[in-house]
Design a protein around this motif. Structure first.
Motif, mmCIF file in Angstrom:
data_model
loop_
_atom_site.group_PDB
_atom_site.id
_atom_site.type_symbol
_atom_site.label_atom_id
_atom_site.label_comp_id
_atom_site.label_asym_id
_atom_site.label_seq_id
_atom_site.Cartn_x
_atom_site.Cartn_y
_atom_site.Cartn_z
ATOM 1 N N VAL A 175 26.817 -9.574 -35.888
ATOM 2 C CA VAL A 175 27.802 -8.484 -35.977
ATOM 3 C C VAL A 175 29.090 -8.866 -35.260
ATOM 4 C CG1 VAL A 175 28.290 -6.112 -35.257
ATOM 5 C CG2 VAL A 175 26.070 -6.673 -36.255
ATOM 6 N N GLU A 176 28.963 -9.517 -34.118
ATOM 7 C CA GLU A 176 30.154 -9.947 -33.375
ATOM 8 C C GLU A 176 30.971 -10.950 -34.180
ATOM 9 O OE1 GLU A 176 31.223 -12.155 -29.117
ATOM 10 O OE2 GLU A 176 29.145 -11.671 -29.645
ATOM 11 N N ALA A 177 30.307 -11.911 -34.823
ATOM 12 C CA ALA A 177 31.021 -12.928 -35.592
ATOM 13 C C ALA A 177 31.689 -12.317 -36.822
ATOM 14 C CB ALA A 177 30.055 -14.039 -36.006
ATOM 15 N N VAL A 178 30.968 -11.462 -37.548
ATOM 16 C CA VAL A 178 31.532 -10.858 -38.755
ATOM 17 C C VAL A 178 32.701 -9.940 -38.412
ATOM 18 C CG1 VAL A 178 31.030 -9.263 -40.634
ATOM 19 C CG2 VAL A 178 29.410 -11.054 -40.093
ATOM 20 N N SER A 179 32.554 -9.145 -37.375
ATOM 21 C CA SER A 179 33.634 -8.225 -36.996
ATOM 22 C C SER A 179 34.853 -8.982 -36.467
ATOM 23 C CB SER A 179 33.129 -7.226 -35.952
ATOM 24 O OG SER A 179 32.606 -7.897 -34.824
ATOM 25 N N PHE A 180 34.626 -10.115 -35.806
ATOM 26 C CA PHE A 180 35.742 -10.938 -35.324
ATOM 27 C C PHE A 180 36.526 -11.507 -36.499
ATOM 28 C CE2 PHE A 180 37.056 -14.853 -32.676
ATOM 29 C CZ PHE A 180 38.233 -14.233 -32.296
ATOM 30 N N GLN A 181 35.805 -12.024 -37.486
ATOM 31 C CA GLN A 181 36.472 -12.544 -38.678
ATOM 32 C C GLN A 181 37.225 -11.438 -39.423
ATOM 33 O OE1 GLN A 181 34.369 -13.100 -42.354
ATOM 34 N NE2 GLN A 181 34.940 -15.262 -42.454
ATOM 35 N N HIS A 182 36.611 -10.257 -39.516
ATOM 36 C CA HIS A 182 37.248 -9.141 -40.219
ATOM 37 C C HIS A 182 38.497 -8.676 -39.481
ATOM 38 C CE1 HIS A 182 37.677 -4.965 -41.749
ATOM 39 N NE2 HIS A 182 37.202 -5.480 -42.858
ATOM 40 N N PHE A 183 38.479 -8.694 -38.161
ATOM 41 C CA PHE A 183 39.674 -8.295 -37.404
ATOM 42 C C PHE A 183 40.809 -9.284 -37.613
ATOM 43 C CE2 PHE A 183 42.352 -8.557 -33.640
ATOM 44 C CZ PHE A 183 42.758 -7.232 -33.504
ATOM 45 N N ILE A 184 40.489 -10.563 -37.660
ATOM 46 C CA ILE A 184 41.539 -11.564 -37.867
ATOM 47 C C ILE A 184 42.188 -11.377 -39.233
ATOM 48 C CG2 ILE A 184 41.948 -14.039 -38.164
ATOM 49 C CD1 ILE A 184 39.821 -14.531 -36.034
ATOM 50 N N LYS A 185 41.390 -11.001 -40.223
ATOM 51 C CA LYS A 185 41.924 -10.824 -41.576
ATOM 52 C C LYS A 185 42.721 -9.542 -41.729
ATOM 53 C CE LYS A 185 38.338 -13.356 -44.145
ATOM 54 N NZ LYS A 185 37.240 -13.212 -45.132
ATOM 55 N N THR A 186 42.189 -8.432 -41.195
ATOM 56 C CA THR A 186 42.746 -7.113 -41.515
ATOM 57 C C THR A 186 43.268 -6.342 -40.305
ATOM 58 O OG1 THR A 186 40.600 -6.019 -41.297
ATOM 59 C CG2 THR A 186 41.116 -6.969 -43.440
ATOM 60 N N ARG A 187 43.026 -6.851 -39.083
ATOM 61 C CA ARG A 187 43.388 -6.131 -37.859
ATOM 62 C C ARG A 187 42.720 -4.741 -37.802
ATOM 63 N NH1 ARG A 187 44.704 -10.619 -36.462
ATOM 64 N NH2 ARG A 187 46.590 -11.162 -35.319
ATOM 65 N N SER A 188 41.487 -4.678 -38.272
ATOM 66 C CA SER A 188 40.722 -3.423 -38.241
ATOM 67 C C SER A 188 39.258 -3.746 -37.966
ATOM 68 C CB SER A 188 40.864 -2.651 -39.563
ATOM 69 O OG SER A 188 40.352 -3.414 -40.637
ATOM 70 N N LEU A 189 38.478 -2.706 -37.746
ATOM 71 C CA LEU A 189 37.052 -2.857 -37.424
ATOM 72 C C LEU A 189 36.219 -2.687 -38.685
ATOM 73 C CD1 LEU A 189 34.844 -3.172 -35.228
ATOM 74 C CD2 LEU A 189 34.859 -0.670 -35.006
ATOM 75 N N ILE A 190 35.305 -3.615 -38.905
ATOM 76 C CA ILE A 190 34.420 -3.517 -40.054
ATOM 77 C C ILE A 190 33.361 -2.448 -39.778
ATOM 78 C CG2 ILE A 190 32.844 -5.301 -39.176
ATOM 79 C CD1 ILE A 190 32.481 -6.229 -42.075
ATOM 80 N N SER A 191 32.984 -1.713 -40.798
ATOM 81 C CA SER A 191 32.010 -0.642 -40.627
ATOM 82 C C SER A 191 30.594 -1.190 -40.760
ATOM 83 C CB SER A 191 32.232 0.458 -41.669
ATOM 84 O OG SER A 191 31.953 -0.029 -42.964
#
Length: 298
Positions: free
Chosen positions: A136-152
Motif C-alpha cells: 500500500v505504501e509503494a502504490v500510494s507513493f507512486q500514485h502521489f507522484i503521478k497525481t498529487r493525490s491519495l489513492i483510495s
C-alpha cells in the motif's frame, strides 16, 4: 497427643505418614506394560485427522510468511526507485520501471490469494499484514507522484483481482465472490487497517521526497507535500484513539514528518532568497537533526 489416624496418616506400616497412591498397589513392571493402542480406533483416527489439518495449516502459514517477506522486499525496492525521481531527468522512465516492479509484486499477491482461496483471510492475516502495508505504501507513493493525490482503498483492491484468462494479470472489472469461483478468478482485499497503516508509512517517504527535492532546487514540491500531509493528519486526527492501537502509534510518527516538512517550507518562505539553492538541503538536514534531538530529550 496425636490421634491414631493422624499418626498413621492413612498409610500402612512404614508409610512414614504419607498416603499411598492408587497405582502403588500394582507392581512396577505391570504398570509399564499394557496392550498396544489400537490405531484404527475412532479416537486415534480423529486425532490423526486433527494432526494432518494442523500440519497443513502451519505449512500454509509459513508459506504466507515467506510470500509476505518477498512482497515487503520488492515494495521497498520500488519505493527506493521512486525516490530517484527527484534527481532523474526522465520521470516517465522511472514511473514505467516502477510499474513493472509493482506488477511483479502483484504476482506475489496472486500467490497469496490462491493460498487463501478456500480459507478465512483473517485467520492468516498476521502472516501477510506486513507485506500488504508495504505494498500500500509503494502504490500510494507512486500514485502521489503521478497525481498529487491519495489513492483510495477501492482502487487498490481493483488492482488485486486476478484471472486465469490473462495469465495472472490484473482484471480491472469488479466481480462478486460467487462470480470469482465460477470464472476462475482470485482476489485479495486490503483491510482498512492495512490501508491506514500503509498511508501512515507513506508520510515518512513524502518527507524524504520533500527534503531531496529541495536539494535539487525544486521549490514547489515541499509546499505540495506540506498541504497533502496536513490533510492526511487531519484525517487521522478524526480517528484518534478510537481506532486500532497500531494506527494511534503511527499518528505520532506522522506528526513528526509533518513538522519537518513545515519547517522546510518555513525556511523556504522566510530565508529562501538568502540561502543558495545548493545549500538548502544541508540547512534542512541540520534542522531535522535538531528536531530529532529535541524530541529525544523531551
Amino acid at each position: 497427643m496425636l490421634s491414631p489416624r493422624a499418626d498413621s496418616g492413612g498409610g500402612g506400616p512404614g508409610s512414614g505418614g504419607f498416603r499411598k497412591r492408587k497405582h502403588d498397589n500394582f507392581p512396577h513392571n505391570q504398570r509399564r506394560e499394557g496392550k498396544d493402542v489400537n490405531s484404527s480406533s475412532p479416537v486415534m483416527l480423529a486425532f490423526k485427522s486433527f494432526q494432518q489439518e494442523l500440519d497443513a495449516r502451519h505449512d500454509k502459514y509459513e508459506r504466507l510468511v515467506k510470500l509476505s517477506r518477498d512482497i515487503t522486499v520488492e515494495s521497498k525496492r520500488t519505493i527506493f526507485l521512486l525516490h530517484r525521481i527527484t534527481s532523474a531527468p526522465d520521470m516517465e522512465e522511472i514511473l514505467t520501471e516502477s510499474e513493472v516492479k509493482l506488477d511483479g509484486v502483484r504476482q506475489k499477491i496472486l500467490q497469496v490469494a490462491q493460498e487463501l482461496s478456500v480459507e478465512d483471510m483473517h485467520q492468516f492475516h498476521r502472516a501477510i499484514t506486513t507485506g500488504l502495508q508495504e505494498y500500500v505504501e509503494a502504490v500510494s507513493f507512486q500514485h502521489f507522484i503521478k497525481t498529487r493525490s491519495l489513492i483510495s482503498m477501492d482502487e487498490i483492491n481493483k488492482q488485486l483481482i486476478f484471472s486465469t484468462e490473462d495469465n495472472g494479470k490484473e482484471n480491472k472489472t469488479p466481480s462478486s465472490d460467487a462470480q470469482d469461483k465460477q470464472c476462475g478468478t482470485w482476489r485479495l482485499r486490503i483491510t482498512p487497517v492495512d490501508y491506514l497503516l500503509g498511508v501512515a508509512d507513506l508520510t515518512g517517504e513524502l518527507m524524504r521526497m520533500c527534503i531531496n527535492s529541495v536539494g535539487n532546487g525544486d521549490i514547489d514540491t515541499p509546499f505540495e507535500v506540506s498541504q497533502f500531509l496536513r490533510q492526511v493528519y487531519d484525517g487521522f486526527s478524526f480517528i484518534g484513539n478510537t481506532g486500532p492501537y497500531e494506527v494511534s502509534k503511527k499518528l505520532y510518527t506522522l506528526k513528526q514528518s509533518l513538522a519537518k516538512v513545515e519547517n522546510a517550507c518555513y525556511a523556504l518562505k522566510v530565508r529562501g532568497s538568502e540561502i543558495p539553492k545548493h545549500m538548502l538541503a544541508d540547512v534542512f538536514s541540520v534542522k531535522t537533526e535538531m528536531i530529532d534531538q529535541e524530541e529525544g530529550i523531551s
